[in-house]
Design a protein around this motif. Structure first.
Motif, PDB file in Angstrom:
ATOM      1  N   ILE A 113     -10.864 -91.438   2.307  1.00  0.00           N
ATOM      2  CA  ILE A 113      -9.669 -90.616   2.127  1.00  0.00           C
ATOM      3  C   ILE A 113      -9.154 -90.736   0.702  1.00  0.00           C
ATOM      4  O   ILE A 113      -9.150 -91.828   0.122  1.00  0.00           O
ATOM      5  CB  ILE A 113      -8.551 -91.041   3.113  1.00  0.00           C
ATOM      6  CG1 ILE A 113      -9.003 -90.819   4.562  1.00  0.00           C
ATOM      7  CG2 ILE A 113      -7.266 -90.261   2.854  1.00  0.00           C
ATOM      8  CD1 ILE A 113      -9.583 -92.040   5.225  1.00  0.00           C
ATOM      9  N   VAL A 143     -10.128 -85.550   2.950  1.00  0.00           N
ATOM     10  CA  VAL A 143     -10.770 -86.468   3.889  1.00  0.00           C
ATOM     11  C   VAL A 143     -12.264 -86.154   3.977  1.00  0.00           C
ATOM     12  O   VAL A 143     -12.657 -84.991   4.088  1.00  0.00           O
ATOM     13  CB  VAL A 143     -10.146 -86.348   5.299  1.00  0.00           C
ATOM     14  CG1 VAL A 143     -10.854 -87.287   6.271  1.00  0.00           C
ATOM     15  CG2 VAL A 143      -8.657 -86.636   5.251  1.00  0.00           C
ATOM     16  N   THR A 170      -6.505 -92.229   8.985  1.00  0.00           N
ATOM     17  CA  THR A 170      -6.291 -91.320   7.858  1.00  0.00           C
ATOM     18  C   THR A 170      -4.813 -91.185   7.501  1.00  0.00           C
ATOM     19  O   THR A 170      -4.421 -90.239   6.825  1.00  0.00           O
ATOM     20  CB  THR A 170      -6.849 -89.914   8.172  1.00  0.00           C
ATOM     21  OG1 THR A 170      -6.133 -89.355   9.282  1.00  0.00           O
ATOM     22  CG2 THR A 170      -8.332 -89.978   8.503  1.00  0.00           C
TER      23      THR A 170
END
Length: 208
Positions: free
Chosen positions: A200, A191, A68
């Motif tokens: 994301i 997210v 992420t």
């Protein structure tokens, strides 16, 4: 570049193959498809599609340790972005049994081509994509997914508020499609953990 030299260009040959494969006229020859590809590209150039003031490029990086936490770098041209990928390879291709794959992705719409480089070594991977965007705002909403493959897309360019709104709306729609989906919102990122992979939406400040 002379016409005969252009016809040897691998990227344009790929364009011709797409024309040939998708043609409704099954009698279309490869050479005719190649000519069609050149005409399409010529029109785009004449319309100013490739003028540097209309398109800029962002390099998007993601590795196996930071699903992420994509990283972004900006360039004026695709060639500069491509060159940076090879200069900053995370793994030495001369060591180990790793793999290195790269390709320029031909597009027949109004966007310039993009570029992708995948490198892996043992259980590690690193993906770089160089994508075009229109510098019509201060921020960009960039989407990507990770785990079930990796891919990036510049979805929207505009103000921070517009990009944030776009990111939240898109993420909520995706999350709703998964029974166990988890939605998490930050100032510059949204997210969604689908239970299968991460999706994301980053809100990225563009260079002036």
């Amino acid at each position: 570049m002379l016409y005969e030299e252009v016809k040897k260009n691998k990227v344009l040959q790929d364009c011709a193959y797409i024309f040939f494969k998708n043609s409704s006229n099954k009698n279309t020859s490869y050479n005719k498809a190649l000519d069609s590809a050149f005409k399409a590209i010529e029109i785009r150039v004449k319309n100013g599609i490739y003028f540097s003031k209309l398109w800029k490029f962002v390099r998007c990086d993601l590795d196996d340790e930071n699903y992420t936490e994509a990283r972004y770098e900006f360039f004026d041209t695709l060639e500069e972005g491509k060159e940076s990928c090879f200069k900053e390879l995370p793994f030495d291709p001369m060591l180990g049994n790793g793999e290195l794959e790269y390709k320029e992705v031909c597009t027949l719409d109004e966007k310039p081509n993009s570029f992708r480089l995948d490198q892996s070594q043992e259980n590690c991977f690193h993906v770089m994509e160089v994508l075009p965007y229109e510098p019509k705002g201060e921020y960009a909403c960039i989407w990507y997914h990770a785990y079930e493959g990796v891919g990036f897309e510049v979805l929207f360019v505009g103000t921070y508020d517009k990009c944030a709104e776009y990111a939240k709306s898109s993420a909520k729609k995706v999350c709703a499609d998964f029974k166990d989906g988890e939605y998490t919102e930050y100032y510059d990122q949204v997210v969604v953990d689908t239970g299968i992979e991460w999706q994301i939406w980053d809100i990225v400040k563009l260079p002036e």
